[in-house]
Design a protein around this motif. Structure first.
Motif, mmCIF file in Angstrom:
data_model
loop_
_atom_site.group_PDB
_atom_site.id
_atom_site.type_symbol
_atom_site.label_atom_id
_atom_site.label_comp_id
_atom_site.label_asym_id
_atom_site.label_seq_id
_atom_site.Cartn_x
_atom_site.Cartn_y
_atom_site.Cartn_z
ATOM 1 N N TYR A 214 -10.120 2.122 2.464
ATOM 2 C CA TYR A 214 -9.729 1.387 3.674
ATOM 3 C C TYR A 214 -8.224 1.118 3.769
ATOM 4 C CZ TYR A 214 -14.705 0.102 4.117
ATOM 5 O OH TYR A 214 -16.052 0.114 4.242
ATOM 6 N N ARG A 215 -7.539 1.088 2.651
ATOM 7 C CA ARG A 215 -6.101 0.795 2.587
ATOM 8 C C ARG A 215 -5.762 -0.647 3.003
ATOM 9 N NH1 ARG A 215 -4.827 5.680 5.640
ATOM 10 N NH2 ARG A 215 -4.507 7.454 4.272
ATOM 11 N N ASN A 216 -6.705 -1.563 2.979
ATOM 12 C CA ASN A 216 -6.351 -2.962 3.246
ATOM 13 C C ASN A 216 -5.377 -3.488 2.200
ATOM 14 O OD1 ASN A 216 -8.683 -2.520 4.863
ATOM 15 N ND2 ASN A 216 -8.878 -4.727 5.060
ATOM 16 N N GLU B 105 -1.825 -2.644 3.319
ATOM 17 C CA GLU B 105 -1.396 -3.539 4.398
ATOM 18 C C GLU B 105 -0.997 -4.900 3.824
ATOM 19 O OE1 GLU B 105 -4.526 -4.403 7.144
ATOM 20 O OE2 GLU B 105 -3.140 -5.072 8.712
ATOM 21 N N ILE C 14 2.367 -4.697 1.866
ATOM 22 C CA ILE C 14 3.545 -4.603 2.740
ATOM 23 C C ILE C 14 3.932 -6.007 3.211
ATOM 24 C CG2 ILE C 14 4.328 -3.820 5.007
ATOM 25 C CD1 ILE C 14 2.658 -1.288 4.583
ATOM 26 N N ASP D 103 9.115 2.658 5.800
ATOM 27 C CA ASP D 103 7.684 2.630 5.507
ATOM 28 C C ASP D 103 7.421 2.670 4.002
ATOM 29 O OD1 ASP D 103 5.055 2.407 6.169
ATOM 30 O OD2 ASP D 103 4.715 4.555 6.351
ATOM 31 N N THR D 104 8.117 1.822 3.276
ATOM 32 C CA THR D 104 7.909 1.731 1.827
ATOM 33 C C THR D 104 6.514 1.202 1.522
ATOM 34 O OG1 THR D 104 10.247 1.306 1.467
ATOM 35 C CG2 THR D 104 8.749 0.636 -0.283
ATOM 36 N N GLN D 105 5.843 1.849 0.583
ATOM 37 C CA GLN D 105 4.544 1.361 0.111
ATOM 38 C C GLN D 105 4.478 1.528 -1.395
ATOM 39 O OE1 GLN D 105 1.483 3.448 2.296
ATOM 40 N NE2 GLN D 105 2.207 2.710 4.274
ATOM 41 N N ARG E 79 -0.610 3.821 -3.499
ATOM 42 C CA ARG E 79 -1.137 5.024 -2.849
ATOM 43 C C ARG E 79 -2.640 5.047 -3.086
ATOM 44 N NH1 ARG E 79 2.969 5.686 -0.608
ATOM 45 N NH2 ARG E 79 4.703 7.018 -1.130
ATOM 46 N N ALA F 123 -7.162 -8.739 -0.967
ATOM 47 C CA ALA F 123 -7.441 -8.114 0.320
ATOM 48 C C ALA F 123 -8.523 -7.043 0.254
ATOM 49 C CB ALA F 123 -6.166 -7.482 0.882
ATOM 50 N N CYS F 124 -8.852 -6.575 -0.923
ATOM 51 C CA CYS F 124 -9.779 -5.428 -1.045
ATOM 52 C C CYS F 124 -11.163 -5.809 -0.542
ATOM 53 C CB CYS F 124 -9.843 -4.979 -2.498
ATOM 54 S SG CYS F 124 -11.005 -3.628 -2.763
#
Ligand code: SF4
Ligand code: SF4
Lengths: 325, 240
Positions: free
Chosen positions: A124-126, A129, A132, A142-144, A147, A280-281
Motif C-alpha cells: 500500500y505504501r502508507n 506517505e 515523507i 520526491d525524496t523517499q 522502497r 502507519a502500516c
C-alpha cells in the motif's frame, strides 16, 4: 577547513591574531561575526551591510555561528542548548517555522531492532506517505527513505523487482518487500566518512550531523543497501506540512549538499513511540522494539519465526530482519 | 421583539448544546440500559466506565483474557483496542498517531446495539433472513467454511458471540472466538507478529482486535490503489 581547534588566520589578521591575542578558528570566526554585526567588516560584498535590517544582521550572525559550530558529539550541554536555540531561531527567520528540536539521548538498555513481515505487506505504501510527512522529506526531488519492492512469488531477486508499480495491490502472484536504512550493527557507511560526520549511537541508530557533513557522498557509495539520500538542493517542505517535532540527529531541516537517511524516527522512538512507518502500516507488517528486552515483540518474532536479512554475506549485520507467517 | 429573537437564539443554542451532550452520553446510556436489561459482563462495564471519562483520542481498551498458550511475549498481559459504539463513526479520531483511515479500515458495527431491534424476541438465524435488515453483510466466510450464523452468534442473546462450548463472549472479546480455528494467527497476534500495536514500543501494550482489520463476515483483505509510486528516474538524475 581545519576542525581541530588549531590557530588559523582570521579575515584581515595576517599574523594569526585578533586583538593581539592568539585565537582558535571558532573564536576567530565568532569575533568576525561580531564585527559583521557591527557593520565593521564586509563579509559579503554584494549585500551592503549598512543597508541591512536588524533581522538581516541577526541572520548573518547566526549563519556565521552555525558555520563555526562544533561537532555534535564534542558539544557541552550548554553548547548544545545554544546550538538548538540558534537552529530554531534560524528556522523562524528563514522559513517562518516554529519548530522544537530535541537532543534526546539514547535510553540506557535499549537497542532498536526491526522486523518486516513479507507475508503481510500488501504494497500500500502508507509507510512511505507517513515517512515523507514525519521526516520533512524534500518534496521537490520526491525524496523517499523507504522502497517497497513488488516481487514475484517464489523468488527473491531485488534486481528484477519493481519499486514503481502503480496498480491495485496486492497483485496476484506477488509479494512485497520494503527496504530502508537497516541501522547495521557493523555499518560500512560509518568508517568511510572522512570527517566523522556519521556514527552509530548506543541504541543502534546510525546518525548524521548535518552541520558537519561535507557532502562527499563516500557513505552513499559504501552502503550496500542504497539507503542514503543526497540533498542536491535545500530541502523544500510546504510551511503547513512541516512537522515541528524534530530532533537534531533526525528530521530537522537539511541543507543543500548533505546526506540524510532513515533514523528509525529518532525523535519518536527515543520517547517510546513507534516509528511513523510502523504506526502507519495498515496490515501491521512492521514490528519494532527493544532487542535487549526479552519480553518485547521483536524478540518474540526473532525467536519464533523464520528469518532472513539482505546480503548477509557482507557481514554488515543489519538490525532489520524479514520474516514470513 | 428583540428579546424574543435573543430568546430564540438562546433556546436554539441550548438545544444544540443539549443534543450535543445527549450524543456524547449516548453510549453510556445505551450501556446503562443494556446493563439493566441484558446483564452486562464486567468487561462491558469497564469499557463503558472508561469511555465515560476518557479524553478525546484516548483509546478505549479491554484487558485481553489470556487463553492457553497465547498471552503476549513473556506471558505479560496486554490490552485490546475496542470500538464500542457509534461515537467514533464518521469522526477522524486519532489513535495515537494513527488516523481512523489507516488504523481502522472497516465500518464500525453500524447497527449496534443489536437490542435496539432484537429486543425481547427470539432471533431466527437463517441466512435467507440476512437481506431483511443486514444487507451490508457479505457472508463470504460462513459460505466458504459451511458455518451457520449460530456457529458464532448466540441465539439466546444477540449481543453475544458464542464459543464452541457454548460460553457467550462479548463483541470486544471476538479474538477468543476467532482463535478457536485461527489459533496460529492468535498465537502470532499475542506474540506481536500479527496485527498491530498502537501505543508505542514502550510501556502499555495495546493491540488492535481481529475485527479492526478483518470484516468478520468477509475477512480477506481487499485490493486497493496504493500511495503514489516514487519517481525513480527523477530521483536518480536529480537527487541520489
Ligand atoms: S543500511 Fe546503509 S546507511 Fe544504513 S547503517 Fe547499513 S550501511 Fe549504513
Ligand atoms: S557525505 Fe557526509 S556523512 Fe557521508 S561520508 Fe561524506 S561527509 Fe561523511
Amino acid at each position: 577547513m581545519s576542525d581541530d581547534g588549531n590557530s588559523v588566520t582570521p579575515d584581515g589578521a595576517e599574523d594569526g591574531t585578533v586583538l593581539q591575542k592568539p585565537v582558535d578558528r571558532r573564536g576567530a570566526l565568532g569575533m568576525l561575526a561580531a564585527g559583521v554585526a557591527a557593520g565593521a567588516a564586509a563579509a559579503s560584498a554584494c549585500r551592503p551591510l549598512n543597508a541591512a535590517t536588524p533581522e538581516e544582521r541577526e541572520l548573518r550572525v547566526l549563519e556565521w555561528q552555525e558555520f563555526t559550530q562544533k561537532h555534535y558529539r564534542r558539544m557541552t550541554d550548554a553548547e548544545r542548548a545554544e546550538t538548538i536555540q540558534r537552529i530554531e531561531r534560524l528556522a523562524k527567520i528563514r522559513h517562518d517555522e516554529d519548530v522544537t528540536i530535541a537532543t534526546t539521548d539514547a535510553q540506557p538498555g535499549v537497542l532498536f531492532g526491526y522486523a518486516f513481515n513479507i507475508s503481510k505487506c500488501k504494497g500500500y505504501r502508507n509507510c512511505i506517505e507517513a515517512c515523507i510527512n514525519e521526516n520533512n522529506l524534500d518534496r521537490a526531488s520526491d525524496t523517499q527513505y523507504i522502497r517497497i519492492f513488488e516481487m514475484e512469488d517464489g523468488g527473491i531477486n531485488l534486481e528484477e523487482a519493481d519499486a514503481t508499480y502503480q496498480h491495485e495491490v496486492p497483485a496476484e502472484g506477488h509479494f512485497y518487500l520494503g527496504t530502508q536504512c537497516f541501522q547495521c550493527a557493523n555499518p560500512p557507511c560509518v568508517p568511510v566518512c572522512p570527517v566523522g560526520a556519521t556514527w552509530q549511537e548506543p541504541d543502534g541508530i546510525v546518525v548524521i550531523d548535518y552541520n558537519w557533513c561535507v557532502g562527499c557522498r563516500a557513505c552513499m557509495a559504501a552502503c550496500p543497501y542504497w539507503a542514503r539520500r543526497f540533498n542536491w538542493a535545500q530541502a523544500e517542505v510546504p510551511l503547513n506540512e512541516v512537522n515541528p517535532n524534530q530532533h537534531y540527529l533526525g528530521n530537522r531541516a537539511r541543507k543543500k549538499g548533505v546526506v540524510e537517511k532513515c533514523t528509525f524516527c529518532i525523535h519518536r522512538t527515543r520517547k517510546g513511540q513507534l516509528p511513523a512507518c510502523v504506526a502507519a502500516c495498515p496490515p501491521g507488517a512492521r514490528v519494532f522494539g527493544n532487542l535487549l528486552d526479552p519480553d518485547s515483540e521483536i524478540r518474540w518474532v526473532l525467536a519464533n519465526k523464520h528469518l532472513f536479512r539482505l546480503k548477509e554475506e557482507l557481514a554488515t549485520e543489519p538490525r532489520y530482519w524479514y520474516f514470513s507467517d | 421583539m428583540w428579546t424574543r429573537l435573543v430568546n430564540g437564539v438562546v433556546c436554539l443554542a441550548v438545544v444544540g448544546i443539549a443534543s450535543g451532550c445527549v450524543d456524547e452520553q449516548r453510549p453510556e446510556r445505551e450501556t446503562a440500559a443494556l446493563a439493566a436489561d441484558t446483564g452486562l459482563t464486567d468487561i462491558d462495564l469497564a469499557v463503558a466506565a472508561f469511555n465515560a471519562q476518557r479524553q478525546p483520542g484516548e483509546l478505549p481498551t479491554v484487558q485481553a483474557a489470556p487463553v492457553d498458550r497465547w498471552a503476549g511475549p513473556g506471558a505479560r498481559p496486554f490490552e485490546v483496542a475496542v470500538r464500542t459504539s457509534k461515537q467514533e463513526a464518521g469522526h477522524p479520531r486519532r489513535f495515537g498517531s494513527i488516523t481512523l483511515e489507516t488504523a481502522l479500515r472497516i465500518r464500525p458495527v453500524s447497527q449496534y446495539p443489536c437490542t435496539s431491534c432484537h429486543f425481547g424476541r427470539t432471533v431466527v438465524m437463517t441466512d435467507d433472513r440476512i437481506d431483511d435488515a443486514h444487507q451490508n453483510i457479505q457472508p463470504v466466510h460462513p459460505e466458504e467454511t459451511g458455518a451457520l450464523c449460530s456457529t458464532c452468534h448466540s441465539a439466546d442473546n444477540v449481543e453475544r458471540l458464542a464459543l464452541a462450548q457454548g460460553e457467550p463472549v462479548t463483541l470486544t472479546e471476538s479474538y477468543r472466538l476467532c482463535a478457536q480455528c485461527h489459533f496460529q494467527q492468535a498465537e502470532a497476534w499475542a506474540g506481536g507478529a500479527h496485527g498491530k500495536r498502537l501505543d508505542g514500543w514502550q510501556g502499555r501494550r495495546v493491540v488492535m482486535g481481529c475485527g479492526d482489520c478483518h470484516d468478520p463476515h468477509s475477512p480477506a483483505i481487499q485490493q486497493r490503489i496504493p500511495f503514489r509510486a516514487p519517481e525513480l528516474e527523477r530521483a536518480r538524475t536529480t537527487h541520489e
